[in-house]
Design an enzyme around this catalytic site. Sequence first.
Site, PDB file in Angstrom:
ATOM      1  CG  HIS A  46      -1.950   1.069   1.220  1.00 43.66           C
ATOM      2  ND1 HIS A  46      -3.183   0.919   0.618  1.00 43.66           N
ATOM      3  CD2 HIS A  46      -1.941   2.334   1.709  1.00 43.66           C
ATOM      4  CE1 HIS A  46      -3.880   2.035   0.752  1.00 43.66           C
ATOM      5  NE2 HIS A  46      -3.144   2.908   1.414  1.00 43.66           N
TER       6      HIS A  46
ATOM      7  CG  HIS B 287      -1.751   6.605  -1.538  1.00 47.85           C
ATOM      8  ND1 HIS B 287      -3.017   6.463  -2.047  1.00 47.85           N
ATOM      9  CD2 HIS B 287      -1.796   6.071  -0.299  1.00 47.85           C
ATOM     10  CE1 HIS B 287      -3.802   5.876  -1.140  1.00 47.85           C
ATOM     11  NE2 HIS B 287      -3.079   5.626  -0.071  1.00 47.85           N
TER      12      HIS B 287
ATOM     13  CD  GLU C  62      -8.138   5.318  -4.064  1.00 55.97           C
ATOM     14  OE1 GLU C  62      -7.942   4.675  -3.028  1.00 55.97           O
ATOM     15  OE2 GLU C  62      -7.705   6.472  -4.240  1.00 55.97           O
TER      16      GLU C  62
ATOM     17  CB  SER D 291     -19.863   9.497  -1.871  1.00 59.93           C
ATOM     18  OG  SER D 291     -19.674  10.884  -1.649  1.00 59.93           O
TER      19      SER D 291
ATOM     20  CG  HIS E 233     -10.930   6.542  -1.226  1.00 62.25           C
ATOM     21  ND1 HIS E 233     -11.651   7.200  -0.265  1.00 62.25           N
ATOM     22  CD2 HIS E 233      -9.636   6.868  -0.999  1.00 62.25           C
ATOM     23  CE1 HIS E 233     -10.828   7.908   0.498  1.00 62.25           C
ATOM     24  NE2 HIS E 233      -9.600   7.725   0.070  1.00 62.25           N
TER      25      HIS E 233
ATOM     26  CG  HIS F  24      -8.003   3.705   2.163  1.00 61.38           C
ATOM     27  ND1 HIS F  24      -8.056   4.132   0.860  1.00 61.38           N
ATOM     28  CD2 HIS F  24      -6.721   3.874   2.552  1.00 61.38           C
ATOM     29  CE1 HIS F  24      -6.854   4.551   0.480  1.00 61.38           C
ATOM     30  NE2 HIS F  24      -6.015   4.399   1.478  1.00 61.38           N
TER      31      HIS F  24
ATOM     32  CD  GLU G 298      -7.078   6.170   7.001  1.00 67.38           C
ATOM     33  OE1 GLU G 298      -7.836   6.159   5.999  1.00 67.38           O
ATOM     34  OE2 GLU G 298      -5.935   6.679   6.989  1.00 67.38           O
TER      35      GLU G 298
ATOM     36  CG  ASP H  77      -1.208   5.309   3.711  1.00 67.43           C
ATOM     37  OD1 ASP H  77      -1.526   5.370   2.516  1.00 67.43           O
ATOM     38  OD2 ASP H  77      -2.016   5.506   4.634  1.00 67.43           O
TER      39      ASP H  77
HETATM   40  C1  BEZ Z   1     -16.270  11.611  -1.937  1.00 69.65           C
HETATM   41  O1  BEZ Z   1     -17.305  11.258  -1.420  1.00 69.65           O
HETATM   42  O2  BEZ Z   1     -16.165  11.830  -3.133  1.00 69.65           O
HETATM   43  C2  BEZ Z   1     -15.078  11.779  -1.039  1.00 69.65           C
HETATM   44  C3  BEZ Z   1     -15.248  11.745   0.327  1.00 69.65           C
HETATM   45  C4  BEZ Z   1     -14.165  11.882   1.162  1.00 69.65           C
HETATM   46  C5  BEZ Z   1     -12.895  12.039   0.644  1.00 69.65           C
HETATM   47  C6  BEZ Z   1     -12.724  12.076  -0.720  1.00 69.65           C
HETATM   48  C7  BEZ Z   1     -13.814  11.935  -1.567  1.00 69.65           C
HETATM   49 FE   FE2 Z   2      -3.799   4.932   1.825  1.00 73.52          FE
END
Ligand code: BEZ
Ligand code: FE2
Length: 404
Positions: free
Chosen positions: A62, A64, A142, A146, A180, A205, A208, A307
């Site tokens: 893991h 980035h 990734e 949302s 993600h 993830h 966390e 990370d």
């Molecule tokens: C999203 O919902 O797009 C989002 C939420 C938290 C961190 C990054 C993206």
């Molecule tokens: Fe990470």
Amino acid sequence: MTIIFARWLFDGEKILQNLGIAFDTRIVETGSFEILETRYPEADIVELSEREVLLPGLVNPHVHLEFGANTTHLRYGDFIAWLESVITHRDELIDACHAACYKRQIEEMLHTGTTCFGAVSSYGKELKACRAAPQRVVYFNEAIGSRPAAVDALYSDFMQRLEASEKAASDRFVPAVAIHAPYSVHPVLMKKILHETEGKPLTAHFMESPAEKMWLREGRGAFRLFFETYLGQSRPVCDPETFLEMLEGRETLLTHAVQADETLLDRIAAAGHSIIHCPRSNRLLGCGRLAIETVGEKGIPWLLGTDGLSSNTSLNLWEEMRAALMLHHLAPLDLFALDLLRAATSRAADALGLPVGRIVPGNHADLVTVELPDTPENRETLPLQTILHTRKIDRLYIGGKRHV
Ligand code: BEZ
Ligand code: FE2
């Protein structure tokens, strides 16, 4: 053919002494030095000293790379404060990381013994650098987002990145998938992606931070203000149980899980998932301590990840092991050190489904040697002494080819 004669060796499981390893691109045979030397008279011989240890190359599942330009930009101590600082500096950091920045990170991993890494890629910018890396790379494309209205656009962007990475597939480059997190990926998007990518390695993830737990469980806390402010949402798109249900049938590398309670850990164990433990990232982002003893008791394979440089100061797995030794201060020291070596080699390789991480015939010849300041006393203390004293490695082979 090359034969390494090791006075000390960690084979991915345990410490052995006085063993020869014959390899070309793969490990061909292990056995007594005399037998191997007679059987392969043409082989190049590498004889290690009493102070040197042979190990499988390390596996960091893991990282980035896209955030590799970060040094002092981001806010630490609290996950939401960190996330807001990432949003503030994202464009600047992403723009600042080009070929040389990716190469520097890949070289750092190489010189500290990482022969295989899992690159979590949000934008696909580091694809070329990962293709050119000497290491084995599991390239986790990734998905993040949302907002229901964005699902179709996000899916098509994800598929484009996945397809670009599929063109690079080889025995050293494995295209894979990252979801993600439960709070940041709409379930419709997640289902579409899981359906389309069956059989590919998968990571996410998971649980966390305390803020993530409160948001997913109760729809409150610091994440609520964050979601209302940036995304116009007042309710989480998923809860932890539903997230794990969607992963059913797909063994997943779950990163962090610091805030997963015992019930969730039981589900993780039953589903055959593994947990990627990132102790330095967890500390810097105010996430808490993973109850690694409980994870172990439940039989969940745990691995060790650095990370990215957005939540760490190096991609050196030896430093990560030292941090874990200090963080889990009640763990019996020598046994825990041995378990850390397993986490960073065989367990990570198994979770990624790659024939590396163990020095056994048939596996890729991904090997490292390290030199200790003095001769170790015995097998029991060797793992701890190796972890305490290794800054960088001396020799490194990937697929039998020497790179360091
Ligand atoms: C999203 O919902 O797009 C989002 C939420 C938290 C961190 C990054 C993206
Ligand atoms: Fe990470």
